[in-house]
Design an enzyme around this catalytic site. Structure first.
Site, PDB file in Angstrom:
ATOM      1  N   LYS A 152      -4.235   0.223   6.525  1.00 17.21           N
ATOM      2  CA  LYS A 152      -3.056   0.012   5.676  1.00 17.21           C
ATOM      3  C   LYS A 152      -2.045  -0.877   6.401  1.00 17.21           C
ATOM      4  O   LYS A 152      -2.126  -1.096   7.599  1.00 17.21           O
ATOM      5  CB  LYS A 152      -2.371   1.341   5.328  1.00 17.21           C
ATOM      6  CG  LYS A 152      -3.266   2.357   4.662  1.00 17.21           C
ATOM      7  CD  LYS A 152      -3.676   1.952   3.276  1.00 17.21           C
ATOM      8  CE  LYS A 152      -4.660   2.957   2.693  1.00 17.21           C
ATOM      9  NZ  LYS A 152      -5.352   2.453   1.544  1.00 17.21           N
TER      10      LYS A 152
ATOM     11  N   SER B 145      -8.644  -1.259  -0.815  1.00 14.69           N
ATOM     12  CA  SER B 145      -7.196  -1.052  -0.833  1.00 14.69           C
ATOM     13  C   SER B 145      -6.399  -2.155  -0.132  1.00 14.69           C
ATOM     14  O   SER B 145      -5.194  -2.236  -0.317  1.00 14.69           O
ATOM     15  CB  SER B 145      -6.837   0.295  -0.216  1.00 14.69           C
ATOM     16  OG  SER B 145      -7.054   0.288   1.172  1.00 14.69           O
TER      17      SER B 145
END
Length: 180
Positions: free
Chosen positions: A88, A46
């Site tokens: 993230k 990700s």
């Protein structure tokens, strides 16, 4: 006989000193890793191309005690929002209004210049525009088309932020600070 007894007492004293020193060193190292800096491994895709699976990072667990996460910080999330520990990028902080259209992200009406992003950004299940509330962060992976992030699971509680990824230690050719 006295020399043997004296030698045995010195040996036991030396062993006791080494044991105490080693115990203190292990305790300090464990406290350091728990509360100050720790090593983390990237587990998914990700954050590509910024971070790839298998890379090892140094996580700063200390600095967020003195200041809040900032736009662009790469954070490690360990909370109820996901069963997995996530890495993230902070896109929105409290008070920000997040919007997305034409594959781009807008914060408070300004288009973000995100040179690190791979793919286009789509809204997902979040209702836009989205206002980040106090005590929350809006986070997204850099690999926008393959990331489980705030677009799907909602905002992240500030208390779920474990720390900030600050340094890459593996692989050696990529050794160094993380370019945000």
């Amino acid at each position: 006989m006295q020399l043997e007894t004296k030698h045995k007492k010195n040996w036991l004293k030396e062993l006791r000193e080494w044991t105490v020193s080693l115990g203190i060193a292990v305790a300090v190292a464990m406290l350091f890793q728990t509360y100050v800096y720790a090593q983390s491994e990237v587990q998914n895709v990700s954050m590509q191309n910024t971070l790839v699976a298998g890379q090892r990072l140094i996580e700063d667990k200390w600095s967020y005690h003195f200041h809040e996460p900032r736009h662009g910080d790469i954070v490690i999330i360990n909370g109820p929002e996901s069963e997995l520990r996530l890495i993230k990028r902070v896109v929105g902080i409290p008070g920000d209004i997040i919007d997305m259209h034409d594959g781009d992200v807008y914060i408070n009406g300004e288009k973000l210049d995100e040179q690190y992003v791979k793919g286009q950004t789509f809204a997902g299940s979040v209702t836009l525009p989205f206002t980040v509330e106090e005590g929350q962060l809006f986070v997204m992976g850099d690999n926008r088309e393959h990331s489980l992030d705030s677009r799907a699971i909602g905002p992240i509680s500030r208390s779920s932020i474990e720390g900030k990824a600050v340094f890459r230690i593996w692989p050696l050719p990529k050794f160094g600070t993380l370019n945000e």
